[in-house]
Design an enzyme around this catalytic site. Structure first.
Site, PDB file in Angstrom:
ATOM      1  N   CYS A 133       0.835  -1.206   0.000  1.00  0.00           N
ATOM      2  CA  CYS A 133       0.000   0.000   0.000  1.00  0.00           C
ATOM      3  C   CYS A 133       0.871   1.258   0.000  1.00  0.00           C
ATOM      4  O   CYS A 133       1.383   1.669   1.047  1.00  0.00           O
ATOM      5  CB  CYS A 133      -0.919  -0.013   1.218  1.00  0.00           C
ATOM      6  N   CYS A 136      -0.475   4.114   2.189  1.00  0.00           N
ATOM      7  CA  CYS A 136      -0.255   3.935   3.632  1.00  0.00           C
ATOM      8  C   CYS A 136       1.226   4.156   3.995  1.00  0.00           C
ATOM      9  O   CYS A 136       1.528   4.777   5.009  1.00  0.00           O
ATOM     10  CB  CYS A 136      -0.621   2.522   4.077  1.00  0.00           C
ATOM     11  N   ASP A 137       2.139   3.626   3.200  1.00  0.00           N
ATOM     12  CA  ASP A 137       3.544   3.531   3.631  1.00  0.00           C
ATOM     13  C   ASP A 137       4.529   4.393   2.838  1.00  0.00           C
ATOM     14  O   ASP A 137       5.690   4.493   3.235  1.00  0.00           O
ATOM     15  CB  ASP A 137       4.005   2.064   3.542  1.00  0.00           C
TER      16      ASP A 137
END
Ligand code: FAD
Ligand code: NAP
Length: 308
Positions: A133, A136-137
């Site tokens: 992701c 997200c990261d």
């Protein structure tokens, strides 16, 4: 405790949220169950620019807007991981980790999850450099070198997204042609920060015990092995359906996708399936939304036949 609803929607992605909107607006009592936050895969998507009405919108923001629409007519959002659906005559019993729901209609909208490459290091460094992701990261890799594995829409689109924070993005693909849409390919080819490695079979995600240090691949033409130094490895090698909870119903094909007709009906009366979890060609937010509308309306029609 058993709770009663006319309709239980499983999954609060764009498909499930739309089905809940249509069913609740038709005055049915509706529960939307999700094992996590509402929004589904939209929460893992940076920019969406193919959803009509918005030139561009961030995935989580579109999720918020859809959630607000879907709960406006009384549909209730509830946490719960569904483990099984049982049939009891015309009733369906939906079992979650904590509760049991009795309902006339079930709409399955559980979508899909990322596939893994299955190479050494992938599991070991998951969360320590290996990610599925970018939204997200990605921020953890500011000014660092990252690799992306895959050649579909996700790999190319999220690779472009990563160039906003990473120093360089190397897309490692197993063939010499991308599967991604042309518009995404063109955008990636024009981006100076993106480099492609073609015909590359990923063999290992390398690390130092604590975190990722690179990706080892084999050149499929020469057989030579090379390591790309990188501190992040983003894996986008496809998706698989989230349907293990529905195996006993006899509604899955041999790969786990759910078969339906054009009305989103499975072969069990009163059980519908929509969105990415269906066997179909185009997995998009627009198609999930359209199918949600059909299933929400069909739920109303089906319940009418029970009370006639
Ligand atoms: P999902 O969005 O997958 O939602 C399913 C929901 O079900 C999830 O919230 C999950 O938690 C829940 N769930 C699963 N199992 C259970 C269970 N047992 N019990 C309870 N809840 C459960 N499409 C576009 O149109 N435009 C884009 O720009 C775009 N970008 C994308 C980028 C990426 C990286 C990815 C992976 C996909 C992208 N897509 C895009 C595709 C799009 O996200 C999907 O087609 C869409 O989200 C499918 O919606 P859905 O409602 O079927 O399922
Ligand atoms: P996908 O379309 O199935 O692409 C997967 C890619 O990974 C392919 O290029 C495939 O190679 C490669 N691959 C598969 N297994 C591999 C392995 N073991 N090792 C290395 N590479 C491997 O999956 P996706 O890109 O995640 O897309 C999923 C769905 O979401 C699609 O329907 C897509 O259209 C949709 N989506 C849409 C958007 C958008 O509209 N903007 C964005 C993202 C996703 P091959 O090409 O050789 O098969």
């Amino acid at each position: 405790m058993t709770k009663n609803y006319d309709v239980v929607v499983i999954g609060a992605g764009p498909g499930g949220l739309t089905a809940a909107l249509y069913a609740s607006r038709a005055n049915l009592s509706v529960a939307i169950l999700d094992r996590g936050i509402y929004g589904g895969q939209m929460n893992n998507t940076a920019e969406i620019e193919n959803y009509p009405g918005f030139e561009s919108i961030m995935g989580p923001e579109l999720g918020e807007k859809m959630y607000a629409s879907s709960t406006r007519f009384g549909a209730e959002f509830l946490y719960g991981t569904v483990s099984e659906i049982k049939k009891d005559g015309e009733k369906k019993i939906v079992i979650t980790d904590e509760d049991t729901y009795e309902t006339s209609v079930v709409i399955i909208a559980t979508g899909s999850e990322y596939k893994k490459i299955g190479v050494p290091g992938e599991e070991e460094y998951s969360g320590r450099g290996v990610s599925y992701c970018a939204v997200c990261d990605g921020a953890f890799f500011k000014d660092q070198d990252v690799v992306v594995v895959g050649g579909g829409d996700s790999a190319v689109e999220e690779g472009v997204y990563l160039t906003q924070m990473a120093k360089s993005v190397t897309i490692v693909h197993r063939r010499d042609q991308l599967r991604a849409q042309k518009i995404l390919q063109d955008r990636a080819f024009k981006n100076d920060k993106i480099k492609f490695i073609w015909n590359a079979q990923t063999e290992e995600i390398k690390g130092n015990g604590d975190e990722v240090t690179g990706l080892l691949y084999k050149d499929k033409e020469t057989g030579e092995e090379h390591t790309i130094p990188a501190s992040g490895a983003f894996v986008y090698v496809g998706i698989q359906p989230l349907t293990s909870s529905f195996e006993s119903l006899g509604i899955l094909d041999d790969q786990g996708w759910i078969n339906t007709n054009d009305q989103m009906e499975t072969n069990v009366p009163g059980i519908y399936a929509i969105g990415d979890v269906r066997k179909k060609d185009l997995r998009q937010i627009t198609t999930a939304v359209g199918e949600g509308g059909i299933a929400g309306q069909q739920a109303f029609n089906y319940i009418q036949t029970l009370t006639d």
